[in-house]
Write an enzyme that holds these catalytic residues in place. Structure first.
Site, PDB file in Angstrom:
ATOM      1  N   SER A 150       0.838  -1.190   0.000  1.00 51.41           N
ATOM      2  CA  SER A 150       0.000   0.000   0.000  1.00 51.41           C
ATOM      3  C   SER A 150       0.884   1.257   0.000  1.00 51.41           C
ATOM      4  O   SER A 150       1.640   1.463  -0.955  1.00 51.41           O
ATOM      5  CB  SER A 150      -0.961  -0.062   1.190  1.00 51.41           C
ATOM      6  OG  SER A 150      -2.009   0.869   1.038  1.00 51.41           O
ATOM      7  N   ASP A 226     -10.121  -5.511  -3.303  1.00 54.34           N
ATOM      8  CA  ASP A 226      -9.512  -4.524  -2.408  1.00 54.34           C
ATOM      9  C   ASP A 226     -10.392  -3.275  -2.407  1.00 54.34           C
ATOM     10  O   ASP A 226     -10.636  -2.675  -3.456  1.00 54.34           O
ATOM     11  CB  ASP A 226      -8.113  -4.222  -2.953  1.00 54.34           C
ATOM     12  CG  ASP A 226      -7.294  -3.303  -2.069  1.00 54.34           C
ATOM     13  OD1 ASP A 226      -7.868  -2.382  -1.469  1.00 54.34           O
ATOM     14  OD2 ASP A 226      -6.069  -3.507  -2.020  1.00 54.34           O
ATOM     15  N   HIS A 259      -7.309  -6.099   0.881  1.00 57.30           N
ATOM     16  CA  HIS A 259      -6.137  -5.250   1.154  1.00 57.30           C
ATOM     17  C   HIS A 259      -5.347  -5.727   2.379  1.00 57.30           C
ATOM     18  O   HIS A 259      -4.396  -5.072   2.786  1.00 57.30           O
ATOM     19  CB  HIS A 259      -6.643  -3.809   1.392  1.00 57.30           C
ATOM     20  CG  HIS A 259      -5.583  -2.751   1.231  1.00 57.30           C
ATOM     21  ND1 HIS A 259      -4.993  -2.470   0.010  1.00 57.30           N
ATOM     22  CD2 HIS A 259      -5.010  -1.882   2.128  1.00 57.30           C
ATOM     23  CE1 HIS A 259      -4.106  -1.485   0.173  1.00 57.30           C
ATOM     24  NE2 HIS A 259      -4.092  -1.115   1.438  1.00 57.30           N
TER      25      HIS A 259
END
Lengths: 282, 282
Positions: A150, A226, A259
């Site tokens: 991320s 995600d 995620h």
């Protein structure tokens, strides 16, 4: 420079250790974690994979949840996980206490706007100060690779692209691929870097990749369930940049994955192998 | 009985799911986690490994930190992780707010002293109510094994020994091997069970093992740098009991390892294989 060992736990025949040290670059004390595989006790200098975590994380999330130690122990890879921002009472955080800026959200760049510039120099910390420490105090060679998740995926890509030759390989899980063009990135860049978007281009993986002369072997995994995919992550920008720049990119959209670290754990072995090939461990 | 799905995350091609349900046995709502390997979508009924966590844990610790999903996905094992005690505002906890009794510390027994007896019936929940739910709502066969850590290692051993034939295999990491003779166990047993030590014997793995007619294949791992080893865990009591009862016990003292999930993760694959053999998956 002094390292204070704050914990030491055996893991897959090697050691998970946490250290505190005073960072000159960041102007504060920092904690990082290192996984030393069993081969580290045999006198050989081993290559290092740097892992950059995402928003809100510390050095602990990856070491506790990714399950990377099993294969790192087999391959003989050291893994280093820094914190995600400078820390301490003297370090300014988000004025509104938000989790997507400031503490836990350093974005792995060198800030140029005050009050952030005084401490938020995470790029120089991750690329220079921390590896110098690692290579001085541990049986680490100067062969380095870098990965992250991320915000840390963005960080890994930017570290590799801004420093040609410094990393043998790079990979990312769910990276913020085009921070100039997403809410997380716009918030962080406008504060750390100011309103001049020309400055932002220096810290955007898609811009850098499109213009780079070279890029080390690059693997990106992204879950298709995600929640941040469309609004924040935008891997298609990275794909276009790779095409424009003529660089190889293995970008895999993994069906059903979100995620979380459950996603990272599911594919971490493939990332470790990607790096181990580049680092001469397989 | 109704199951409310509260999260669902893809993991190694299978799914990590969390559910809330109303437990009749415990008189409160409970949350548990289940890992469904990819084979669960292929119509086959799969065996189930029950994992009992230690003091202060919930259903989440094992699923996040042990790294068991990788091999469970390969072997086709369902893993179920219950919480470690009844929960909720109406459930009494430790009067002094301690972490080693009450909430997060149900010790997997059936309490007989009030106010605990009303809710603290974790043995019946883990052995009967939860498996009935699992076998009704998921593609789970009635082949069961059980494992756990610390307080949960005690729980796994006691569940297997009190219910001959119900589990194909049992294992434990750093179990509280002889709770009648350690501070954690003495505190919990004196409150849940009262001062009559004859009652305590029914919930002590070493007592039960010494007197058992049969015991399923039994594997125990214990770190030799575990801070709780001498005062609380006492694996030598289990070893003596196995000898006295004439039961096989594989007890391994693992050099350098502590009480943490880094230890569990390092050896979880060997425990999964131990169970998979007994469950007919290898």
């Amino acid at each position: 420079m002094t390292l204070e060992n704050i914990s030491c736990q055996k893991s897959y025949g090697g050691w998970h250790k946490r250290y505190r040290h005073s960072s000159k670059v960041l102007g504060c004390d920092m904690v990082f974690a290192v996984y030393l595989p069993p081969q580290a006790e045999q006198g050989e200098k081993l290559p290092v994979l740097y892992w950059l975590s995402g928003l809100t994380c510390t050095d602990e999330n990856f070491m506790q949840k990714a399950g990377a130690q099993r294969l790192a122990a087999e391959l003989g890879l050291i893994i280093v996980a820094p914190d995600t921002s400078p820390r301490g009472e003297q370090v300014p955080g988000d004025p509104d206490g938000a989790w997507d800026f400031g503490l836990g959200a350093g974005f792995y760049l060198n800030a140029i706007q005050q009050p952030w510039a005084r401490n938020y120099q995470m790029h120089d910390y991750v690329v220079h100060e921390l590896p110098a420490l690692i290579e001085e105090h541990f049986p680490a060679s100067d062969l380095r690779s870098i990965s992250g998740h991320s915000m840390g995926g963005h960080g890994a890509l930017v570290c590799a692209l801004r420093n040609p030759g410094r990393y043998r390989s790079v990979s990312a899980f769910s990276p913020i691929s085009n921070p100039m063009d997403c809410p997380w990135g716009e918030k962080a860049f406008s504060r750390y870097l100011g309103e001049d978007r020309a400055q932002w281009r220096e810290w955007d993986a898609s811009v850098l990749l499109a213009e780079a002369d070279e890029c080390p072997p690059l693997l990106v995994d992204q879950g298709d369930r995600d929640d941040f995919l469309e609004k924040q992550l935008k891997p298609e920008a990275l794909e276009q940049a790779a095409r424009k720049g003529g660089h190889g990119l293995t970008l895999r959209l993994q069906p059903g994955y979100d995620h979380s670290y459950y996603f990272i754990a599911s594919f971490i072995d493939e990332h470790l192998r990607h790096h181990a090939v580049a680092l001469g461990r397989v």
